[in-house]
Design a protein around this motif. Structure first.
Motif, PDB file in Angstrom:
ATOM      1  N   LEU A   5       0.856  -1.184   0.000  1.00 40.18           N
ATOM      2  CA  LEU A   5       0.000   0.000   0.000  1.00 40.18           C
ATOM      3  C   LEU A   5       0.890   1.231   0.000  1.00 40.18           C
ATOM      4  CD1 LEU A   5      -2.708  -1.057   2.627  1.00 40.18           C
ATOM      5  CD2 LEU A   5      -2.730  -1.359   0.144  1.00 40.18           C
ATOM      6  N   SER A   6       0.797   2.018  -1.067  1.00 39.02           N
ATOM      7  CA  SER A   6       1.682   3.167  -1.197  1.00 39.02           C
ATOM      8  C   SER A   6       1.099   4.147  -2.205  1.00 39.02           C
ATOM      9  CB  SER A   6       3.075   2.710  -1.653  1.00 39.02           C
ATOM     10  OG  SER A   6       3.991   3.769  -1.610  1.00 39.02           O
ATOM     11  N   ARG A   7       1.289   5.424  -1.948  1.00 37.48           N
ATOM     12  CA  ARG A   7       0.769   6.476  -2.830  1.00 37.48           C
ATOM     13  C   ARG A   7       1.951   7.251  -3.430  1.00 37.48           C
ATOM     14  NH1 ARG A   7      -4.143   9.226  -2.960  1.00 37.48           N
ATOM     15  NH2 ARG A   7      -4.775   8.209  -1.014  1.00 37.48           N
ATOM     16  N   GLY A   8       1.888   7.494  -4.747  1.00 33.95           N
ATOM     17  CA  GLY A   8       2.928   8.258  -5.421  1.00 33.95           C
ATOM     18  C   GLY A   8       2.863   9.726  -5.063  1.00 33.95           C
ATOM     19  N   PRO A   9       3.798  10.524  -5.560  1.00 36.14           N
ATOM     20  CA  PRO A   9       4.811  10.119  -6.535  1.00 36.14           C
ATOM     21  C   PRO A   9       5.941   9.297  -5.932  1.00 36.14           C
ATOM     22  CG  PRO A   9       5.087  12.430  -5.943  1.00 36.14           C
ATOM     23  CD  PRO A   9       3.819  11.976  -5.278  1.00 36.14           C
ATOM     24  N   PHE A  10       6.599   8.506  -6.804  1.00 33.55           N
ATOM     25  CA  PHE A  10       7.673   7.628  -6.378  1.00 33.55           C
ATOM     26  C   PHE A  10       8.976   8.088  -7.050  1.00 33.55           C
ATOM     27  CE2 PHE A  10       3.710   5.182  -6.695  1.00 33.55           C
ATOM     28  CZ  PHE A  10       3.548   4.819  -5.361  1.00 33.55           C
ATOM     29  N   ASP A  11      10.007   8.318  -6.252  1.00 40.46           N
ATOM     30  CA  ASP A  11      11.252   8.809  -6.844  1.00 40.46           C
ATOM     31  C   ASP A  11      12.085   7.648  -7.371  1.00 40.46           C
ATOM     32  OD1 ASP A  11      13.285   7.907  -4.793  1.00 40.46           O
ATOM     33  OD2 ASP A  11      12.048   9.177  -3.504  1.00 40.46           O
ATOM     34  N   LEU A  12      13.063   7.980  -8.191  1.00 40.82           N
ATOM     35  CA  LEU A  12      13.839   6.971  -8.904  1.00 40.82           C
ATOM     36  C   LEU A  12      14.605   6.056  -7.963  1.00 40.82           C
ATOM     37  CD1 LEU A  12      14.903   5.749 -11.500  1.00 40.82           C
ATOM     38  CD2 LEU A  12      16.597   7.590 -11.615  1.00 40.82           C
ATOM     39  N   GLU A  13      15.238   6.608  -6.948  1.00 39.51           N
ATOM     40  CA  GLU A  13      16.022   5.769  -6.044  1.00 39.51           C
ATOM     41  C   GLU A  13      15.133   4.780  -5.303  1.00 39.51           C
ATOM     42  OE1 GLU A  13      19.076   3.911  -4.618  1.00 39.51           O
ATOM     43  OE2 GLU A  13      19.221   5.542  -6.084  1.00 39.51           O
ATOM     44  N   ARG A  14      13.958   5.221  -4.942  1.00 36.74           N
ATOM     45  CA  ARG A  14      13.016   4.316  -4.255  1.00 36.74           C
ATOM     46  C   ARG A  14      12.582   3.184  -5.189  1.00 36.74           C
ATOM     47  NH1 ARG A  14       7.235   6.336  -1.637  1.00 36.74           N
ATOM     48  NH2 ARG A  14       6.493   4.298  -0.934  1.00 36.74           N
ATOM     49  N   GLU A  15      12.346   3.502  -6.449  1.00 37.12           N
ATOM     50  CA  GLU A  15      11.928   2.478  -7.403  1.00 37.12           C
ATOM     51  C   GLU A  15      13.064   1.498  -7.671  1.00 37.12           C
ATOM     52  OE1 GLU A  15       8.926   2.688  -7.137  1.00 37.12           O
ATOM     53  OE2 GLU A  15       8.029   3.411  -9.017  1.00 37.12           O
ATOM     54  N   ARG A  16      14.278   1.997  -7.736  1.00 39.70           N
ATOM     55  CA  ARG A  16      15.430   1.101  -7.913  1.00 39.70           C
ATOM     56  C   ARG A  16      15.521   0.100  -6.768  1.00 39.70           C
ATOM     57  NH1 ARG A  16      19.396   6.163  -9.274  1.00 39.70           N
ATOM     58  NH2 ARG A  16      19.373   6.046 -11.562  1.00 39.70           N
ATOM     59  N   ARG A  17      15.396   0.613  -5.540  1.00 39.43           N
ATOM     60  CA  ARG A  17      15.495  -0.275  -4.365  1.00 39.43           C
ATOM     61  C   ARG A  17      14.380  -1.307  -4.370  1.00 39.43           C
ATOM     62  NH1 ARG A  17      16.462   4.672  -1.543  1.00 39.43           N
ATOM     63  NH2 ARG A  17      14.339   4.565  -0.700  1.00 39.43           N
ATOM     64  N   LEU A  18      13.186  -0.884  -4.760  1.00 43.38           N
ATOM     65  CA  LEU A  18      12.047  -1.812  -4.765  1.00 43.38           C
ATOM     66  C   LEU A  18      12.267  -2.940  -5.769  1.00 43.38           C
ATOM     67  CD1 LEU A  18       9.133  -2.399  -3.759  1.00 43.38           C
ATOM     68  CD2 LEU A  18       8.325  -1.033  -5.706  1.00 43.38           C
ATOM     69  N   LEU A  19      12.655  -2.607  -6.981  1.00 37.42           N
ATOM     70  CA  LEU A  19      12.866  -3.627  -8.015  1.00 37.42           C
ATOM     71  C   LEU A  19      13.979  -4.594  -7.614  1.00 37.42           C
ATOM     72  CD1 LEU A  19      12.567  -1.548 -11.326  1.00 37.42           C
ATOM     73  CD2 LEU A  19      10.791  -2.824 -10.118  1.00 37.42           C
ATOM     74  N   ASP A  20      15.028  -4.047  -7.014  1.00 31.48           N
ATOM     75  CA  ASP A  20      16.148  -4.902  -6.607  1.00 31.48           C
ATOM     76  C   ASP A  20      15.769  -5.800  -5.435  1.00 31.48           C
ATOM     77  OD1 ASP A  20      17.681  -3.702  -8.566  1.00 31.48           O
ATOM     78  OD2 ASP A  20      18.730  -2.346  -7.177  1.00 31.48           O
ATOM     79  N   ALA A  21      15.144  -5.215  -4.425  1.00 34.63           N
ATOM     80  CA  ALA A  21      14.821  -5.989  -3.224  1.00 34.63           C
ATOM     81  C   ALA A  21      13.842  -7.120  -3.526  1.00 34.63           C
ATOM     82  CB  ALA A  21      14.241  -5.059  -2.154  1.00 34.63           C
TER      83      ALA A  21
END
Length: 251
Positions: free
Chosen positions: A174-190
């Motif tokens: 559960l999360s509301r944007g906007p989403f910054d690039l570093e956060r998206e990188r960490r999410l995809l990697d984790a």
């Protein structure tokens, strides 16, 4: 004399337009929200929540409220409202503008698979043997993917689905944007994501996941926007304000 403007809203662009118009004393601004989100943000000026009752209801509303211009600033995938607005405005002779953010466009390095519906998206997931999928399609369109019981899904939504489709392997975020690039990188990697499924909504609030996917060579299954009626189009609030000024000057 006060001019009545109806904004069919719910998007960032709709709120920005309402903010810009509400400070003009000669305008009365009404923003209409579909009512699909609990405790929605209210726009500047007046806000109504709920449907109109199809073309007949919207036609009656335009007539009864003396609406002089309509701006369809609904989500790019809310095509049903767009068609209703086009027909109702045609019947009442009310000028209509579509305010729509530009679609995302693939750039070198992107691994996009464009699809027109979720059945095609499911076929693409099977063809590419996807195993860990970031599902960013909104809470109302999850059900078709629940039958894929050999794929793990990361499901990111603003509010919980009710009911939650019966996914065999999934995690709800559960999360509301906007989403910054570093956060998206960490999410995809984790989460070890190998595929993203999303709609071509456009805009900046959720675009960074596409940049992060490009950097990692992650495939993106992108649902293309639905067909909409041919009406005048603006790409931003500034263009819309200019159209409203020209339109009201002629009426």
């Amino acid at each position: 004399m006060t001019s009545r403007i109806l904004i069919l809203g719910g998007t960032t662009e709709a709120y920005g337009l309402a903010d810009a118009l509400a400070t003009t004393p000669t305008l009365s601004v009404m923003t209409s929200l579909a009512g699909r989100t609990a405790n929605p943000r209210l726009a500047a000026g007046e806000t109504r929540i709920g449907g109109f009752g199809g073309v007949p209801g919207l036609t009656k509303y335009l007539r009864d409220e003396g609406i002089q211009a309509v701006v369809d600033a609904t989500h790019p995938f809310a095509s049903g409202m767009g068609w209703n607005a086009a027909e109702a405005c045609r019947l009442e002779g009310v000028p209509l503008l579509r305010l729509e953010r530009p679609a995302w466009v693939a750039t070198p390095g992107d691994l996009w698979s464009p699809v027109n519906d979720w059945d095609a998206a499911i076929d693409a997931l099977r063809e590419t043997a996807a195993k860990r999928v970031f599902l960013a399609v909104g809470r109302q369109e999850l059900t078709p993917f629940a039958r894929l019981d050999d794929i793990w899904f990361l499901i990111r939504v603003v509010t919980p689905p009710d009911p939650m489709p019966p996914f065999r392997l999934s995690e709800l975020l559960l999360s509301r944007g906007p989403f910054d690039l570093e956060r998206e990188r960490r999410l995809l990697d984790a989460q070890r994501i190998d595929t993203i499924v999303c709609k071509n909504s456009g805009g900046e609030a959720t675009a960074d996941k596409l940049v992060a996917a490009r950097e990692r060579g992650i495939r993106v299954i992108m649902r293309e926007r639905p067909k909409r009626p041919q009406v005048p189009l603006a790409r931003n609030v500034t263009e819309t304000l200019a159209w409203i000024e020209r339109t009201l000057r002629r009426r």
